[in-house]
Design an enzyme around this catalytic site. Sequence first.
Site, mmCIF file in Angstrom:
data_model
loop_
_atom_site.group_PDB
_atom_site.id
_atom_site.type_symbol
_atom_site.label_atom_id
_atom_site.label_comp_id
_atom_site.label_asym_id
_atom_site.label_seq_id
_atom_site.Cartn_x
_atom_site.Cartn_y
_atom_site.Cartn_z
ATOM 1 N N ASP A 97 0.480 -1.134 -0.181
ATOM 2 C CA ASP A 97 0.374 -0.462 0.087
ATOM 3 C C ASP A 97 1.435 1.021 -0.206
ATOM 4 O OD1 ASP A 97 1.473 -0.355 2.323
ATOM 5 O OD2 ASP A 97 -0.872 -0.795 3.632
ATOM 6 N N GLU A 119 -1.313 -9.000 -1.240
ATOM 7 C CA GLU A 119 -1.532 -8.160 -0.011
ATOM 8 C C GLU A 119 -2.919 -7.048 -0.368
ATOM 9 O OE1 GLU A 119 0.211 -5.391 2.786
ATOM 10 O OE2 GLU A 119 0.934 -7.264 3.829
ATOM 11 N N GLU A 133 -2.017 5.369 3.132
ATOM 12 C CA GLU A 133 -1.860 3.754 2.879
ATOM 13 C C GLU A 133 -3.631 3.413 2.297
ATOM 14 O OE1 GLU A 133 -0.448 5.080 4.617
ATOM 15 O OE2 GLU A 133 1.609 4.650 4.967
ATOM 16 N N HIS A 211 6.938 4.366 12.779
ATOM 17 C CA HIS A 211 7.339 5.247 12.033
ATOM 18 C C HIS A 211 6.435 5.952 11.170
ATOM 19 C CE1 HIS A 211 5.625 2.745 8.414
ATOM 20 N NE2 HIS A 211 5.934 1.955 9.269
ATOM 21 N N ARG A 213 3.321 8.326 9.475
ATOM 22 C CA ARG A 213 3.146 9.210 9.249
ATOM 23 C C ARG A 213 2.080 10.262 10.547
ATOM 24 N NH1 ARG A 213 5.199 9.441 4.605
ATOM 25 N NH2 ARG A 213 5.288 11.906 3.831
ATOM 26 N N HIS A 244 14.329 4.165 12.283
ATOM 27 C CA HIS A 244 13.284 4.442 11.095
ATOM 28 C C HIS A 244 13.909 5.807 10.534
ATOM 29 C CE1 HIS A 244 10.615 5.165 7.291
ATOM 30 N NE2 HIS A 244 10.869 4.121 7.037
HETATM 31 C C1 UD1 Z 1 7.560 4.530 3.197
HETATM 32 C C2 UD1 Z 1 5.591 4.105 3.206
HETATM 33 C C3 UD1 Z 1 5.077 3.192 4.553
HETATM 34 C C4 UD1 Z 1 5.386 2.229 4.542
HETATM 35 C C5 UD1 Z 1 7.314 2.793 5.114
HETATM 36 C C6 UD1 Z 1 8.317 1.187 5.279
HETATM 37 C C7 UD1 Z 1 5.175 5.921 1.680
HETATM 38 C C8 UD1 Z 1 3.808 6.865 1.571
HETATM 39 N N1 UD1 Z 1 4.554 5.396 2.919
HETATM 40 O O1 UD1 Z 1 6.848 5.588 4.271
HETATM 41 O O2 UD1 Z 1 3.578 2.678 3.745
HETATM 42 O O3 UD1 Z 1 4.873 1.506 6.130
HETATM 43 O O4 UD1 Z 1 7.673 3.212 4.065
HETATM 44 O O5 UD1 Z 1 9.143 1.540 5.938
HETATM 45 O O6 UD1 Z 1 4.302 4.928 0.684
HETATM 46 N N2 UD1 Z 1 14.569 7.378 4.213
HETATM 47 C C9 UD1 Z 1 16.256 7.342 3.682
HETATM 48 N N3 UD1 Z 1 16.688 6.063 3.728
HETATM 49 C C10 UD1 Z 1 15.137 4.994 3.125
HETATM 50 C C11 UD1 Z 1 14.062 5.403 3.533
HETATM 51 C C12 UD1 Z 1 13.329 6.310 4.175
HETATM 52 O O7 UD1 Z 1 16.606 8.294 4.337
HETATM 53 O O8 UD1 Z 1 16.449 4.168 2.806
HETATM 54 C C13 UD1 Z 1 13.987 8.892 4.975
HETATM 55 C C14 UD1 Z 1 14.799 9.555 3.180
HETATM 56 O O9 UD1 Z 1 14.651 11.855 3.656
HETATM 57 C C15 UD1 Z 1 12.991 9.291 2.942
HETATM 58 C C16 UD1 Z 1 12.291 10.148 3.428
HETATM 59 O O10 UD1 Z 1 13.297 8.511 5.239
HETATM 60 O O11 UD1 Z 1 12.273 10.970 2.073
HETATM 61 C C17 UD1 Z 1 10.491 8.901 3.703
HETATM 62 O O12 UD1 Z 1 10.492 7.726 2.885
HETATM 63 P P1 UD1 Z 1 9.042 7.901 2.581
HETATM 64 O O13 UD1 Z 1 9.529 6.310 1.984
HETATM 65 O O14 UD1 Z 1 8.583 8.917 1.428
HETATM 66 O O15 UD1 Z 1 8.045 7.362 3.786
HETATM 67 P P2 UD1 Z 1 8.625 6.453 5.279
HETATM 68 O O16 UD1 Z 1 8.157 7.171 6.026
HETATM 69 O O17 UD1 Z 1 9.308 5.678 4.699
HETATM 70 N N1 UDP Z 2 12.055 -4.577 9.699
HETATM 71 C C1 UDP Z 2 12.877 -4.790 9.729
HETATM 72 N N2 UDP Z 2 14.597 -4.210 10.374
HETATM 73 C C2 UDP Z 2 14.080 -3.442 11.063
HETATM 74 C C3 UDP Z 2 12.983 -2.673 10.773
HETATM 75 C C4 UDP Z 2 12.226 -3.621 10.435
HETATM 76 O O1 UDP Z 2 13.944 -5.908 8.527
HETATM 77 O O2 UDP Z 2 14.941 -2.627 11.614
HETATM 78 C C5 UDP Z 2 11.712 -5.428 9.018
HETATM 79 C C6 UDP Z 2 10.142 -6.123 9.906
HETATM 80 O O3 UDP Z 2 10.611 -7.076 10.159
HETATM 81 C C7 UDP Z 2 8.978 -6.152 8.707
HETATM 82 C C8 UDP Z 2 8.905 -4.851 8.168
HETATM 83 O O4 UDP Z 2 10.866 -4.251 8.422
HETATM 84 O O5 UDP Z 2 8.901 -7.428 7.623
HETATM 85 C C9 UDP Z 2 7.862 -3.325 8.088
HETATM 86 O O6 UDP Z 2 8.899 -2.541 7.441
HETATM 87 P P1 UDP Z 2 8.044 -1.527 8.223
HETATM 88 O O7 UDP Z 2 7.707 -1.044 9.242
HETATM 89 O O8 UDP Z 2 9.046 -0.267 7.730
HETATM 90 O O9 UDP Z 2 7.074 -1.238 7.252
HETATM 91 P P2 UDP Z 2 5.211 -1.201 7.710
HETATM 92 O O10 UDP Z 2 5.019 -3.086 7.763
HETATM 93 O O11 UDP Z 2 5.033 -0.860 8.339
HETATM 94 O O12 UDP Z 2 4.610 -1.410 6.283
#
Ligand code: UD1
Ligand code: UDP
Length: 377
Positions: A97, A119, A133, A211, A213, A244
Amino acid sequence: MKKKVVFILGTRPEAIKLAPVIEFFLKKGEFLVEVCSTGQHKEMLYQILDYYNIVPTIDLKLMVDNQSLVGLNSLALVKISEYLSTSRPDLIVVQGDTTTVQAAAMAAFYNRIPIAHVEAGLRTNDLYSPFPEEMNRLVTSVLSSIHFAPTTLSRDNLLREGHLDSNIHVTGNTVIDALLNIKKKMSNGELDLVKFDFLDPSRKMILITGHRRESFGDGIREICQAIKRLSNEYPNVDFVYPVHLNPNIKQPVLSILDNLKNVFLLEPQSYLSFITLLDRSYLVLTDSGGVQEEAPTLGKPVLVMRDKSERPEALMSGTSILVGNTEKSIYENTVRLLEDHLQYEKMSKAINPYGDGKACEKIYQIILNYFNENLNN
Ligand code: UD1
Ligand code: UDP
């Protein structure tokens, strides 16, 4: 001629849940397989893809620091569409999502390419929670030809929205395939176990992730205040928090929880390390979707730091409780679990409502049948 299937992914959870599916397709060799990464995540995505030795056919490298939803969505739509218009697959597969999923579905739609959604059917029925999401799920479902629902409850959600029963398949969640594979390899000695030398095995450990929003701002500060209070009152308990990389999370977490004796703030962990920590934990505080699905299989009680969940199975089976994201509620519910052994025993039953670890095989077979049926029609 072989049919071409393109897997499109961009974030950590999509990689965790699609990697075993991609592995299965590659092993079978019946399809031309391509992997398109949007690069919505950078470091956190490659931690997973590297573990599975998956090298994307193309990486659109879209992530920028503190990216906006609209900025990412519009770029992803344009870039994925450009890729699909030259690659011309017979089917795309997306999971979950995120913005990547919704933009990929839109791009495939504009290119008249059918979509399979892994999913599918998770719903809170609140368009703004989780944000964005819930909207991403609805849009992706509308555009998909094949829906892989993890549970019967998610199938029922899709039926209620008018999706055809014949297009919905209950497969279990592929995260269980990923988890059971890794557990098997750990117990067979096929993987070098990660050692967390800073942890004393005789002490209880609480594992934390967060993490969403919906928690930006006050929510994440309340979560951190609750952890700080608990760590003061329970000096014999360790608190481990892989933080995160989103700056909206990282900054408040570091400013409130850094330098506390029994709080360990870690970088995002590899999947193997994280599962090792989960297995070693006493209980889990999280707002993550995937962690809510993994923890019950390992018999770890989960306090879900959200107001709504699209994963009622774990709540109904009694292994998870929704506690919201206020300091008071997180603190009180954690204290109850630490103090009340009966309550802890009740919640720590190993129950797995999310599948039998054969979701990848089922998904593969259904996609094979989909092409065979289309050939015969
Ligand atoms: C995203 C997804 C969320 C999911 C989550 C899993 C959307 C809108 N949100 O949220 O549904 O649950 O990922 O973790 O699609 N960043 C880094 N390095 C990384 C990843 C993220 O620096 O490897 C930082 C960057 O500044 C980036 C920010 O995190 O701009 C936000 O990343 P983004 O994918 O937009 O949102 P998440 O909160 O990670
Ligand atoms: N996870 C990981 N390393 C971490 C934290 C989480 O590999 O430091 C894994 C966890 O086992 C799960 C997935 O990341 O399978 C969940 O991802 P996240 O919480 O980023 O996203 P969400 O599931 O909420 O979309």
